[in-house]
Design a protein around this motif. Structure first.
Motif, PDB file in Angstrom:
ATOM      1  N   ASN A   1       0.831  -1.207   0.000  1.00  0.00           N
ATOM      2  CA  ASN A   1       0.000   0.000   0.000  1.00  0.00           C
ATOM      3  C   ASN A   1       0.865   1.256   0.000  1.00  0.00           C
ATOM      4  OD1 ASN A   1      -2.740   1.166   0.229  1.00  0.00           O
ATOM      5  ND2 ASN A   1      -1.935   1.991   2.147  1.00  0.00           N
ATOM      6  N   ASP A   2       1.909   1.256   0.803  1.00  0.00           N
ATOM      7  CA  ASP A   2       2.806   2.415   0.864  1.00  0.00           C
ATOM      8  C   ASP A   2       3.479   2.665  -0.481  1.00  0.00           C
ATOM      9  OD1 ASP A   2       2.137   2.730   3.506  1.00  0.00           O
ATOM     10  OD2 ASP A   2       3.956   1.787   4.298  1.00  0.00           O
ATOM     11  N   ILE A   3       3.829   1.578  -1.201  1.00  0.00           N
ATOM     12  CA  ILE A   3       4.444   1.718  -2.520  1.00  0.00           C
ATOM     13  C   ILE A   3       3.491   2.423  -3.478  1.00  0.00           C
ATOM     14  CG2 ILE A   3       5.181   0.426  -4.576  1.00  0.00           C
ATOM     15  CD1 ILE A   3       6.301  -1.719  -2.671  1.00  0.00           C
ATOM     16  N   LEU A   4       2.221   2.027  -3.461  1.00  0.00           N
ATOM     17  CA  LEU A   4       1.255   2.596  -4.408  1.00  0.00           C
ATOM     18  C   LEU A   4       0.895   4.034  -4.060  1.00  0.00           C
ATOM     19  CD1 LEU A   4      -1.116  -0.416  -5.143  1.00  0.00           C
ATOM     20  CD2 LEU A   4       1.167   0.120  -6.027  1.00  0.00           C
ATOM     21  N   VAL A   5       0.878   4.357  -2.782  1.00  0.00           N
ATOM     22  CA  VAL A   5       0.645   5.746  -2.378  1.00  0.00           C
ATOM     23  C   VAL A   5       1.818   6.611  -2.811  1.00  0.00           C
ATOM     24  CG1 VAL A   5       0.404   7.310  -0.418  1.00  0.00           C
ATOM     25  CG2 VAL A   5      -0.886   5.168  -0.454  1.00  0.00           C
ATOM     26  N   ARG A   6       3.025   6.125  -2.575  1.00  0.00           N
ATOM     27  CA  ARG A   6       4.223   6.909  -2.869  1.00  0.00           C
ATOM     28  C   ARG A   6       4.435   7.092  -4.371  1.00  0.00           C
ATOM     29  NH1 ARG A   6       7.520   3.676  -0.956  1.00  0.00           N
ATOM     30  NH2 ARG A   6       8.583   2.918  -2.827  1.00  0.00           N
ATOM     31  N   LYS A   7       4.260   6.021  -5.135  1.00  0.00           N
ATOM     32  CA  LYS A   7       4.590   6.067  -6.561  1.00  0.00           C
ATOM     33  C   LYS A   7       3.461   6.608  -7.431  1.00  0.00           C
ATOM     34  CE  LYS A   7       6.855   2.480  -8.249  1.00  0.00           C
ATOM     35  NZ  LYS A   7       7.258   1.065  -8.506  1.00  0.00           N
ATOM     36  N   TYR A   8       2.224   6.295  -7.053  1.00  0.00           N
ATOM     37  CA  TYR A   8       1.106   6.638  -7.945  1.00  0.00           C
ATOM     38  C   TYR A   8       0.033   7.491  -7.267  1.00  0.00           C
ATOM     39  CZ  TYR A   8       3.382   2.595 -10.005  1.00  0.00           C
ATOM     40  OH  TYR A   8       4.323   1.722 -10.485  1.00  0.00           O
ATOM     41  N   HIS A   9       0.246   7.801  -5.991  1.00  0.00           N
ATOM     42  CA  HIS A   9      -0.678   8.652  -5.228  1.00  0.00           C
ATOM     43  C   HIS A   9      -2.089   8.049  -5.160  1.00  0.00           C
ATOM     44  CE1 HIS A   9       2.584  11.507  -5.440  1.00  0.00           C
ATOM     45  NE2 HIS A   9       2.541  11.470  -6.753  1.00  0.00           N
ATOM     46  N   ARG A  10      -2.178   6.719  -5.235  1.00  0.00           N
ATOM     47  CA  ARG A  10      -3.485   6.072  -5.088  1.00  0.00           C
ATOM     48  C   ARG A  10      -3.698   5.756  -3.612  1.00  0.00           C
ATOM     49  NH1 ARG A  10      -7.216   2.704  -9.109  1.00  0.00           N
ATOM     50  NH2 ARG A  10      -8.949   2.486  -7.647  1.00  0.00           N
ATOM     51  N   LYS A  11      -4.656   6.424  -3.012  1.00  0.00           N
ATOM     52  CA  LYS A  11      -4.833   6.348  -1.566  1.00  0.00           C
ATOM     53  C   LYS A  11      -6.109   5.611  -1.145  1.00  0.00           C
ATOM     54  CE  LYS A  11      -2.302  10.681  -0.965  1.00  0.00           C
ATOM     55  NZ  LYS A  11      -2.327  12.071  -0.455  1.00  0.00           N
ATOM     56  N   ASP A  12      -6.804   4.997  -2.123  1.00  0.00           N
ATOM     57  CA  ASP A  12      -8.056   4.321  -1.788  1.00  0.00           C
ATOM     58  C   ASP A  12      -7.968   2.801  -1.932  1.00  0.00           C
ATOM     59  OD1 ASP A  12      -7.818   4.210  -4.541  1.00  0.00           O
ATOM     60  OD2 ASP A  12      -9.927   4.682  -4.947  1.00  0.00           O
ATOM     61  N   CYS A  13      -6.747   2.252  -1.853  1.00  0.00           N
ATOM     62  CA  CYS A  13      -6.579   0.797  -1.971  1.00  0.00           C
ATOM     63  C   CYS A  13      -7.180   0.096  -0.750  1.00  0.00           C
ATOM     64  CB  CYS A  13      -5.111   0.436  -2.100  1.00  0.00           C
ATOM     65  SG  CYS A  13      -4.310   1.118  -3.569  1.00  0.00           S
ATOM     66  N   HIS A  14      -7.633  -1.118  -0.950  1.00  0.00           N
ATOM     67  CA  HIS A  14      -8.211  -1.925   0.118  1.00  0.00           C
ATOM     68  C   HIS A  14      -7.137  -2.866   0.657  1.00  0.00           C
ATOM     69  CE1 HIS A  14     -12.246  -0.752  -1.362  1.00  0.00           C
ATOM     70  NE2 HIS A  14     -11.696  -0.889  -2.560  1.00  0.00           N
ATOM     71  N   LEU A  15      -6.796  -2.724   1.930  1.00  0.00           N
ATOM     72  CA  LEU A  15      -5.827  -3.626   2.552  1.00  0.00           C
ATOM     73  C   LEU A  15      -6.565  -4.887   3.012  1.00  0.00           C
ATOM     74  CD1 LEU A  15      -3.071  -4.403   3.709  1.00  0.00           C
ATOM     75  CD2 LEU A  15      -3.643  -3.075   5.764  1.00  0.00           C
ATOM     76  N   ILE A  16      -6.315  -5.989   2.311  1.00  0.00           N
ATOM     77  CA  ILE A  16      -6.918  -7.277   2.659  1.00  0.00           C
ATOM     78  C   ILE A  16      -5.804  -8.310   2.653  1.00  0.00           C
ATOM     79  CG2 ILE A  16      -8.662  -8.998   2.081  1.00  0.00           C
ATOM     80  CD1 ILE A  16     -10.199  -6.865   0.547  1.00  0.00           C
ATOM     81  N   TYR A  17      -5.468  -8.799   3.828  1.00  0.00           N
ATOM     82  CA  TYR A  17      -4.327  -9.705   3.960  1.00  0.00           C
ATOM     83  C   TYR A  17      -4.565 -11.032   3.249  1.00  0.00           C
ATOM     84  CZ  TYR A  17      -2.485  -6.632   7.612  1.00  0.00           C
ATOM     85  OH  TYR A  17      -1.981  -5.559   8.304  1.00  0.00           O
ATOM     86  N   ASN A  18      -3.468 -11.733   2.946  1.00  0.00           N
ATOM     87  CA  ASN A  18      -3.566 -13.142   2.606  1.00  0.00           C
ATOM     88  C   ASN A  18      -4.141 -13.886   3.804  1.00  0.00           C
ATOM     89  OD1 ASN A  18      -2.705 -13.558  -0.054  1.00  0.00           O
ATOM     90  ND2 ASN A  18      -0.551 -13.465   0.514  1.00  0.00           N
ATOM     91  N   GLY A  19      -4.708 -15.034   3.537  1.00  0.00           N
ATOM     92  CA  GLY A  19      -5.281 -15.823   4.623  1.00  0.00           C
ATOM     93  C   GLY A  19      -4.585 -17.162   4.775  1.00  0.00           C
ATOM     94  N   VAL A  20      -5.069 -17.899   5.740  1.00  0.00           N
ATOM     95  CA  VAL A  20      -4.559 -19.248   5.964  1.00  0.00           C
ATOM     96  C   VAL A  20      -5.726 -20.092   6.469  1.00  0.00           C
ATOM     97  CG1 VAL A  20      -3.804 -18.756   8.335  1.00  0.00           C
ATOM     98  CG2 VAL A  20      -2.717 -20.585   7.052  1.00  0.00           C
ATOM     99  N   PRO A  21      -5.886 -21.303   5.939  1.00  0.00           N
ATOM    100  CA  PRO A  21      -6.986 -22.156   6.401  1.00  0.00           C
ATOM    101  C   PRO A  21      -6.686 -22.747   7.775  1.00  0.00           C
ATOM    102  CG  PRO A  21      -5.661 -23.333   4.795  1.00  0.00           C
ATOM    103  CD  PRO A  21      -5.110 -21.931   4.864  1.00  0.00           C
ATOM    104  N   GLU A  22      -7.692 -23.336   8.385  1.00  0.00           N
ATOM    105  CA  GLU A  22      -7.484 -24.040   9.645  1.00  0.00           C
ATOM    106  C   GLU A  22      -6.489 -25.174   9.429  1.00  0.00           C
ATOM    107  OE1 GLU A  22      -8.705 -23.598  12.851  1.00  0.00           O
ATOM    108  OE2 GLU A  22      -9.287 -21.650  12.037  1.00  0.00           O
ATOM    109  N   PRO A  23      -5.548 -25.379  10.342  1.00  0.00           N
ATOM    110  CA  PRO A  23      -4.566 -26.458  10.164  1.00  0.00           C
ATOM    111  C   PRO A  23      -5.227 -27.831  10.191  1.00  0.00           C
ATOM    112  CG  PRO A  23      -4.422 -25.546  12.379  1.00  0.00           C
ATOM    113  CD  PRO A  23      -5.355 -24.648  11.616  1.00  0.00           C
ATOM    114  N   GLU A  24      -4.707 -28.718   9.394  1.00  0.00           N
ATOM    115  CA  GLU A  24      -5.181 -30.101   9.384  1.00  0.00           C
ATOM    116  C   GLU A  24      -4.102 -30.969  10.023  1.00  0.00           C
ATOM    117  OE1 GLU A  24      -6.931 -31.550   5.761  1.00  0.00           O
ATOM    118  OE2 GLU A  24      -7.464 -29.518   5.114  1.00  0.00           O
ATOM    119  N   ILE A  25      -4.214 -31.147  11.317  1.00  0.00           N
ATOM    120  CA  ILE A  25      -3.233 -31.929  12.069  1.00  0.00           C
ATOM    121  C   ILE A  25      -3.369 -33.398  11.684  1.00  0.00           C
ATOM    122  CG2 ILE A  25      -2.396 -32.530  14.363  1.00  0.00           C
ATOM    123  CD1 ILE A  25      -2.205 -29.527  13.667  1.00  0.00           C
TER     124      ILE A  25
END
Length: 361
Positions: free
Chosen positions: A154-178
């Protein structure tokens, strides 16, 4: 609403971080009643599926050449999306995002997910890096909505292209299968709790050669190093990595998923990620979900995960990595409980679907 997804090699069971992301996300999107189609690269597909977990699958022929397969596939996928009368094209990664303006010109809304500045990857030459940077620019400037998987991006896109409305949505991880898979452990020649695990593609920026070198310098006390993964394109790096790994007794599993991978994650004593480049590493999140101690490089994407200071080492510093491996082997195994709440795939799917809802006709 009709959604078409491109920028991924495909799902299911296809190697890659974007592929894992899409494999988890889009069945959840389809379950919300959104007509979802993923357009796959035929050369990576080893099944005859036309649908998987509610997601429609379409395969397109593209040349398996790392320098231009993504852009050719994306061009064909966007034309196919128009023929399918898609409302939204969701483009993954900055290379495919080069064609964002084409999708917009054809009258479709575009959601672009930026998975990381791929032009920083060691495998690309000057021309490829230039095109990837242009792809980042086109995706950021012309997509209707932009999703970023980390604050670093997000910081890269704000700095380089001044786009300040990006949605921060992390990668996820499923429940572990022990799980246990004693036959597989016998096949590999390893024992529960007596191996250190590395898990990623065999490409230069993952720095697995540093891990092999560091591991070769310590008294392993019967502990082995297991590398789970492979490469899409066999090249000099991957050949050399496999050669030195075998010379040092490293266990190479090849590309694995399912029960084999879950059993390795269940019983490892430590997970190591020495990368010089990441977006937000799903492999690290997966290891954390299994409560594994981790050792990771101090690049911004890894630092953003917010682990304790002593698990990080300076990227490329083999001595520091060696010392941390030695310390892990010398100490008793101790599982760690991490806060994984912000990496929940169901919540992530809800956030992404809310973006799509803006374009319901």
């Amino acid at each position: 609403m009709k959604l078409v997804v491109t920028g991924t090699r495909g799902i299911p069971n296809i190697m890659g971080g974007v592929e894992t992301h899409c494999e988890e996300l889009f069945p959840r999107i389809a379950a919300k009643g959104i007509d979802t189609t993923i357009i796959r690269r035929k050369s990576y597909v080893h099944d005859s599926l036309s649908e998987w977990k509610g997601v429609k699958l379409l395969d397109i022929d593209t040349p398996k050449k790392k320098s231009f397969e993504a852009i050719i596939h994306t061009f064909k996928a966007i034309l196919k999306a128009k023929a399918l009368k898609a409302d939204i094209v969701h483009i993954h990664a900055i290379g495919p995002a080069l064609l964002t303006p084409l999708a917009r010109l054809l009258g479709m809304k575009v959601v672009f997910t930026h998975h990381g500045p791929d032009y920083d990857r060691d495998k690309w030459g000057f021309a490829a890096k230039t095109m990837l940077k242009l792809g980042e620019r086109m995706g950021t400037m012309f997509a209707n909505d932009v999703i970023v998987i980390s604050n670093v991006i997000n910081d890269i896109l704000v700095r380089k292209y001044h786009r300040k409305d990006c949605h921060l949505i992390y990668n996820g991880v499923p429940e572990p299968e022990i799980c246990d898979y004693p036959e597989y452990f016998t096949e590999l020649g390893i024992e529960k709790g007596k191996y250190i695990l590395g898990m990623c593609r065999f490409v230069p920026e993952k720095n697995l050669h540093h891990l092999v070198e560091a591991f070769s310098k310590i008294d392993t006390k019967g502990c082995k190093l297991v590398l789970a993964g492979d490469t899409d394109f066999e090249d000099e790096y991957s050949k050399h990595l496999k050669k030195i790994a075998r010379e040092h007794g490293v266990v190479l599993t090849g590309f694995i998923k399912g029960k084999k991978l879950h059993s390795l994650l269940t019983h490892a004593r430590c997970f190591v990620l020495p990368s010089s480049h990441e977006g937000l590493p799903i492999a690290l999140l997966e290891a954390m979900s299994y409560h594994l101690p981790v050792i990771v490089s101090d690049i911004p994407a890894n630092l953003e995960v917010g682990l304790k200071k002593d698990v990080y080492f300076q990227v490329g510093n083999i001595k520091e990595l060696t010392d941390k491996l030695r310390k892990n082997i010398d100490q008793p195994y101790l599982p760690i409980n991490y806060d994984m709440s912000k990496y929940n795939w169901d919540n992530i799917a809800e956030q992404v679907s809310e973006i799509y809802q803006k374009y319901i006709k």
